[in-house]
Design an enzyme around this catalytic site. Structure first.
Site, PDB file in Angstrom:
ATOM      1  NE  ARG A  56      -2.080  -1.169   3.511  1.00 33.40           N
ATOM      2  CZ  ARG A  56      -1.549  -0.248   4.707  1.00 33.40           C
ATOM      3  NH1 ARG A  56      -2.122   1.195   4.310  1.00 33.40           N
ATOM      4  NH2 ARG A  56      -1.455  -0.804   5.605  1.00 33.40           N
ATOM      5  CE  LYS A 198      -6.404  -4.315   4.105  1.00 37.27           C
ATOM      6  NZ  LYS A 198      -7.095  -4.932   5.365  1.00 37.27           N
ATOM      7  CG  HIS A 217      -7.974  -4.857   9.674  1.00 38.35           C
ATOM      8  ND1 HIS A 217      -6.270  -4.527  10.112  1.00 38.35           N
ATOM      9  CD2 HIS A 217      -7.408  -5.558   8.907  1.00 38.35           C
ATOM     10  CE1 HIS A 217      -5.870  -4.501   9.472  1.00 38.35           C
ATOM     11  NE2 HIS A 217      -6.654  -5.578   8.614  1.00 38.35           N
ATOM     12  CB  SER A 235      -0.455  -7.085   7.118  1.00 38.77           C
ATOM     13  OG  SER A 235      -0.275  -7.394   5.878  1.00 38.77           O
ATOM     14  CE  LYS A 239      -6.996  -9.497  10.007  1.00 43.51           C
ATOM     15  NZ  LYS A 239      -5.696  -9.104   8.861  1.00 43.51           N
ATOM     16  CB  THR A 240      -5.001 -14.911   6.775  1.00 41.58           C
ATOM     17  OG1 THR A 240      -5.444 -13.816   6.219  1.00 41.58           O
ATOM     18  CG2 THR A 240      -5.184 -15.893   5.693  1.00 41.58           C
ATOM     19  CG  ASP A 254      -7.981  -8.227   5.874  1.00 41.90           C
ATOM     20  OD1 ASP A 254      -7.449  -7.650   7.035  1.00 41.90           O
ATOM     21  OD2 ASP A 254      -8.376  -7.584   5.240  1.00 41.90           O
ATOM     22  NE  ARG A 319      -1.014  -9.324   1.011  1.00 39.46           N
ATOM     23  CZ  ARG A 319      -1.322  -8.905   2.700  1.00 39.46           C
ATOM     24  NH1 ARG A 319      -1.862  -9.361   3.022  1.00 39.46           N
ATOM     25  NH2 ARG A 319      -0.728  -8.142   3.452  1.00 39.46           N
TER      26      ARG A 319
END
Length: 528
Positions: A56, A198, A217, A235, A239-240, A254, A319
């Site tokens: 980003r 995002k 988030h 990130s 989480k994933t 997410d 990703r």
């Protein structure tokens, strides 16, 4: 330019012969290959590279300063204001630019799995692979829904259109601009597909709280007994990975909303970080990467097209994007009840936070507002090694409203549903980054499993004498000495020095929350 004029300009683009609307996955894959935007991997996924921008670009993100929203936005380095005039001029330039392209691709779908709170959206792309990304990441309409689909927000992405800062009023060639009044997101100068995803999340973080729904988030899953768990974290914190549990059904990886009826996924797909991905450690994610999935910046063997997930040559921020249906064990539609357990994930580069600790209500609010973690390599441009950072609500880059708005909503939810809250460190142990080692995933999984199963509800704890956190003395499957950071360091004095250094950073950061209740400030943070 008013919203009617913008709408007319957009309609004139969409009616052109170079525009393809709602292509299927096979059609989009064919377009990607024909246009040399990417290649097929050995598993049938599309693999594309994003050039200069592999993460980003937060310094190039803006919100248009408009009368209806400007008093609500928390303006600053995250939510940078830009004028309506600048937006309108760029909008016209981008629309005219797309009109000259050989092909333009449009996806129509939704954000929000709960139909009561869905946002109809459309995504207009210069690249076919970006449109495939949008198709997999957002919620796909049925044929019947498509007939009645009326977009309420539009994302326009033109990566090869580069702004001229001197003429266009931007800081660089890159821009990500949200206009709430014009209900449009304008993206240019970057090929990183995550900006599309995002931007919609930022929009939902504005719209949902206005309807009394907490936007979050976080990832979420549900157990066999219907028990729901949330995993907050930036990130790279897990989480994933941690929400993809073979023994629990995935709600989403997410972005979620928490309404009076329970939790719902904002998206229709997953966007997994896949550096060092292996079938052994993360089988669900590994096996989800097949035909229709999109890989970003993953290095392939030139002959076999087998992905080398250990190769970070292009970026550490590799990703994989795939529809949630590529995971076998899911909730479909992605809607569930109220959470029983909330987990805050942090990747502590100092190596001093406990691998798991139980949080009181005050501590939960303190650590939610603090949002401490380490910014991991590749997630943003210019970040090549982990840096200690505080990201409010574990999602500061995507929050248009004041942080306390989200925190107060979460506090009310914790009280109302008696949720148990834990802080889990997936970062370093036995020393700071460069000295210690990353926490073993098997230990983290064991700790999280114990928390979700209620095994830590009444376990004996010891209070950390610097952070005031309640550390379980025993967790099944985890060596006891791993649980207390001061016992994992070879040099106890070095540990205390580094821990107090981080403690001071917490206190300094929290000074900005001047309007927070005294009990959260006094009882929630470090004690030394």
């Amino acid at each position: 330019m008013n919203s009617v004029s913008l709408s007319n300009e957009l309609n004139s683009l969409l009616q052109q012969k170079n525009v393809s609307i709602q292509l299927s996955v096979p059609q989009l894959v064919e377009k990607v290959l024909k246009r040399n935007e990417g290649v097929l991997t050995s598993t049938g996924a599309v693999c594309a590279t994003t050039g200069t921008y592999t993460g980003r670009s937060p310094k190039d993100k803006y919100i248009v300063e408009e009368s209806a929203s400007k008093e609500k936005i928390e303006w600053g380095s995250v939510n940078q204001p830009i004028s309506e005039e600048v937006f309108d001029k760029l909008y016209n330039k981008v629309i005219n630019y797309l009109k000259q392209k050989d092909e333009v691709f449009v996806f129509k779908g939704y954000a929000g799995a709960d139909k009561k709170h869905q946002l109809p959206i459309q995504v207009i792309n210069e690249y076919a692979w970006h449109n495939l990304f949008a198709h997999q990441l957002f919620i796909r309409p049925t044929e019947e829904e498509l007939l009645n689909h009326e977009s309420q927000f539009t994302v326009i992405s033109a990566p090869d259109f580069k702004a001229n800062p001197e003429l266009d009023g931007t800081k660089s060639e890159t821009f990500i601009i949200i206009s709430f009044e014009r209900r449009t997101v304008l993206i240019g100068g970057t090929e990183y597909a995550g900006e599309i995803k995002k931007s919609i999340f930022s929009i939902m973080n504005y719209l949902l709280p206005e309807s009394g729904i907490l936007s979050m988030h976080c990832s979420a899953n549900v157990g066999q007994e219907g028990d729901v768990a949330l995993f907050f974290g930036l990130s790279g914190t897990g989480k994933t990975t941690l929400s993809a549990d073979a023994h629990r059904r995935l709600i989403g990886d997410d972005e979620h909303g928490w309404s009076p009826n329970g939790v719902f996924n904002i998206e229709g797909g997953c966007y997994a970080k896949c550096i060092n991905l292996s079938e052994e450690k993360e089988p669900q994610i590994f096996n989800a990467i097949r035909f229709g999935s999109v890989l970003e910046n993953v290095v392939l063997n030139k002959e076999t097209r087998i992905a080398d997930y250990d190769d970070g040559t292009l970026t550490e921020n590799t990703r994989a994007a795939y529809p949630i249906q590529a995971i076998d064990n899911i909730v479909d539609p992605s809607v569930a009840g109220h959470p029983n357990t909330i987990v805050f994930l942090t990747a502590d580069a100092f190596g001093v936070l406990p691998p798991i600790s139980k949080l009181t209500k005050e501590q939960a609010m303190y650590h939610f507002l603090s949002g401490y973690t380490s910014k991991l390599a590749g997630t943003e441009r210019g970040v090549t090694s982990p840096e200690a950072t505080f990201s409010t609500c574990f999602g500061s880059p995507f929050l248009p409203l004041p942080a306390t708005r989200y925190a107060e909503m979460l506090g009310d939810k914790i009280d109302e549903h008696n949720a148990q809250v834990y802080l889990v460190n997936t970062g370093w142990t036995g020393g700071e980054y460069g000295v210690g080692s990353r926490m073993k995933l098997q230990y983290t999984r064991a700790m999280v499993h114990a928390a979700l199963e209620g095994e830590l509800n009444h376990v004996e704890t010891v209070k950390d004498d610097i952070f005031g956190l309640n550390i379980p003395l025993h967790v099944p499957g985890v060596p006891d000495e791993v649980l207390q950071p001061n016992k994992t360091w070879a040099d106890r004095s070095a540990y205390e020095k580094k821990a107090k250094e981080l403690s001071a950073k917490f206190k300094e950061n929290f000074k900005k929350f001047s309007d927070v209740a005294a009990d959260i400030r006094e009882k929630g943070g470090p004690i030394a």
